[in-house]
Design a protein around this motif. Structure first.
Motif, PDB file in Angstrom:
ATOM      1  N   ARG A 186       0.849  -1.195   0.000  1.00 43.99           N
ATOM      2  CA  ARG A 186       0.000   0.000   0.000  1.00 43.99           C
ATOM      3  C   ARG A 186       0.884   1.245   0.000  1.00 43.99           C
ATOM      4  O   ARG A 186       1.894   1.288   0.696  1.00 43.99           O
ATOM      5  N   VAL A 187       0.485   2.243  -0.786  1.00 36.94           N
ATOM      6  CA  VAL A 187       1.248   3.490  -0.863  1.00 36.94           C
ATOM      7  C   VAL A 187       0.289   4.656  -0.678  1.00 36.94           C
ATOM      8  O   VAL A 187      -0.658   4.827  -1.446  1.00 36.94           O
ATOM      9  N   PHE A 235      -1.335   5.663  11.475  1.00 40.07           N
ATOM     10  CA  PHE A 235      -2.595   5.042  11.045  1.00 40.07           C
ATOM     11  C   PHE A 235      -2.442   4.423   9.656  1.00 40.07           C
ATOM     12  O   PHE A 235      -2.830   3.278   9.423  1.00 40.07           O
ATOM     13  N   LEU A 236      -1.854   5.168   8.714  1.00 38.98           N
ATOM     14  CA  LEU A 236      -1.716   4.663   7.352  1.00 38.98           C
ATOM     15  C   LEU A 236      -0.749   3.489   7.268  1.00 38.98           C
ATOM     16  O   LEU A 236      -0.861   2.651   6.370  1.00 38.98           O
ATOM     17  N   LEU A 237       0.187   3.404   8.199  1.00 41.05           N
ATOM     18  CA  LEU A 237       1.090   2.256   8.255  1.00 41.05           C
ATOM     19  C   LEU A 237       0.431   1.041   8.897  1.00 41.05           C
ATOM     20  O   LEU A 237       0.877  -0.093   8.684  1.00 41.05           O
ATOM     21  N   PHE A 243      -7.188  -1.300   3.679  1.00 40.39           N
ATOM     22  CA  PHE A 243      -7.893  -1.119   2.414  1.00 40.39           C
ATOM     23  C   PHE A 243      -7.767   0.321   1.914  1.00 40.39           C
ATOM     24  O   PHE A 243      -8.565   0.780   1.097  1.00 40.39           O
ATOM     25  N   ILE A 244      -6.758   1.019   2.408  1.00 40.90           N
ATOM     26  CA  ILE A 244      -6.510   2.394   1.969  1.00 40.90           C
ATOM     27  C   ILE A 244      -5.194   2.425   1.208  1.00 40.90           C
ATOM     28  O   ILE A 244      -4.137   2.083   1.755  1.00 40.90           O
ATOM     29  N   SER A 245      -5.236   2.812  -0.051  1.00 45.29           N
ATOM     30  CA  SER A 245      -4.020   2.946  -0.848  1.00 45.29           C
ATOM     31  C   SER A 245      -4.258   3.965  -1.955  1.00 45.29           C
ATOM     32  O   SER A 245      -5.365   4.066  -2.489  1.00 45.29           O
ATOM     33  N   GLY A 246      -3.237   4.720  -2.258  1.00 44.17           N
ATOM     34  CA  GLY A 246      -3.353   5.758  -3.270  1.00 44.17           C
ATOM     35  C   GLY A 246      -3.986   7.036  -2.758  1.00 44.17           C
ATOM     36  O   GLY A 246      -4.322   7.930  -3.532  1.00 44.17           O
ATOM     37  N   ALA A 247      -4.140   7.158  -1.453  1.00 44.26           N
ATOM     38  CA  ALA A 247      -4.807   8.324  -0.862  1.00 44.26           C
ATOM     39  C   ALA A 247      -3.790   9.319  -0.322  1.00 44.26           C
ATOM     40  O   ALA A 247      -2.677   8.956   0.052  1.00 44.26           O
TER      41      ALA A 247
END
Length: 287
Positions: A186-187, A235-237, A243-247
């Protein structure tokens, strides 16, 4: 007093995370929070003495961290430092592309060398770190990358070189999220607004009146804290963002949402989160 993170204890236990620009500012705060949550943190920077100070702080607080000197703008050095980190720490699970820098100047006064230097620092270096960690590790096991950019949606007058680089990193984030998804990588990106960080003290004294007025352009009428940015990164890590990527998550108190037109009255009921127990207020913000 330990780091007062909002995340559960040992949320990053048994994980290794790289933080570039970990010797000061937001990177230092992120390294502290990740270590407090059980991660093995590898901090990267260009100055050994700054890295050593942060390393000593983390060890004193009971965390696990190691330091690596590297100029992320140099491809061969990036390849070598990623290989060294993997050899010493084993598989790496996350990367915080935080290293960056710029200087104030109108576009008409920026020469080619200055423009290219800022772009190499804020865009090329982050690309090299992400690509090399992906090629050497993440493509085999998956993981998460968080790129740190800036509020550049309305342009960045006075720092056009940085704005161009940060916009490029925002687009790179979206592209990498698609290309690397099949490997379980995920990025995402975090875009801090005006943050009360040590970086503010690096500007010339002539900029102090402008820096002191920044809060007036923020709908929440204050600057952000390093800990508020770090919490978004963690949080993003984390597995909660699976299910969050490209944000791109903006941490700017809504400053990028059109406040230049809408009148901004005095704010009330505005809490501040600062869980970083070693946070230091920038001297430039003192009246």
């Amino acid at each position: 007093m330990p780091y007062q993170s909002v995340f559960r204890e040992n949320a990053f236990a048994d994980r290794a995370v790289i933080v570039t620009g970990g010797g000061s500012g937001i990177g230092r705060c992120v390294a502290h929070e990740l270590a407090a949550l059980g991660a093995r943190v590898a901090i990267i920077g260009r100055k050994q003495e700054k890295l050593e100070r942060v390393l000593a702080e983390i060890h004193e607080d009971g965390g696990a961290a190691s330091a690596y000197v590297c100029d992320i703008r140099e491809e061969d050095k990036v390849k070598a430092v990623i290989a060294e980190i993997l050899a010493e720490l084993g598989p790496v699970h996350g990367l915080v592309n935080n290293a960056g820098g710029q200087y104030p100047a109108p576009l008409s006064a920026i020469n080619q060398k200055g423009f290219e230097t800022v772009v190499r620092t804020n865009l090329v270096g982050g690309f090299l770190m992400a690509r090399e960690l992906y090629n050497q590790c993440l493509n085999k096991q998956g993981g998460a990358i968080v790129n740190i950019i800036a509020d550049m949606w309305g342009g960045m007058p006075g720092m056009g070189h940085s704005g161009a680089a940060r916009a490029g990193m925002d687009n790179f984030t979206k592209t990498a999220a698609v290309e690397w998804a099949a490997a379980g990588v995920r990025v995402n990106a975090v875009a801090p607004g005006w943050i009360a960080s040590s970086g503010l003290d690096h500007y010339d004294a002539s900029m102090k009146p402008m820096l002191l007025s920044l809060a007036n352009g923020v709908p929440l009428k204050r600057l952000g804290t390093e800990a508020e940015v770090s919490a978004a990164i963690c949080f993003l890590l984390s597995e909660a963002a699976a299910f969050i990527s490209g944000a791109t998550l903006r941490v700017d108190g809504a400053a990028s949402q059109g406040g230049r037109v809408w009148p901004l009255p005095k704010a009330k009921n505005v809490p501040v989160y600062n869980g970083f127990h070693r946070a230091v207020r920038p001297k430039v913000l003192d009246d």
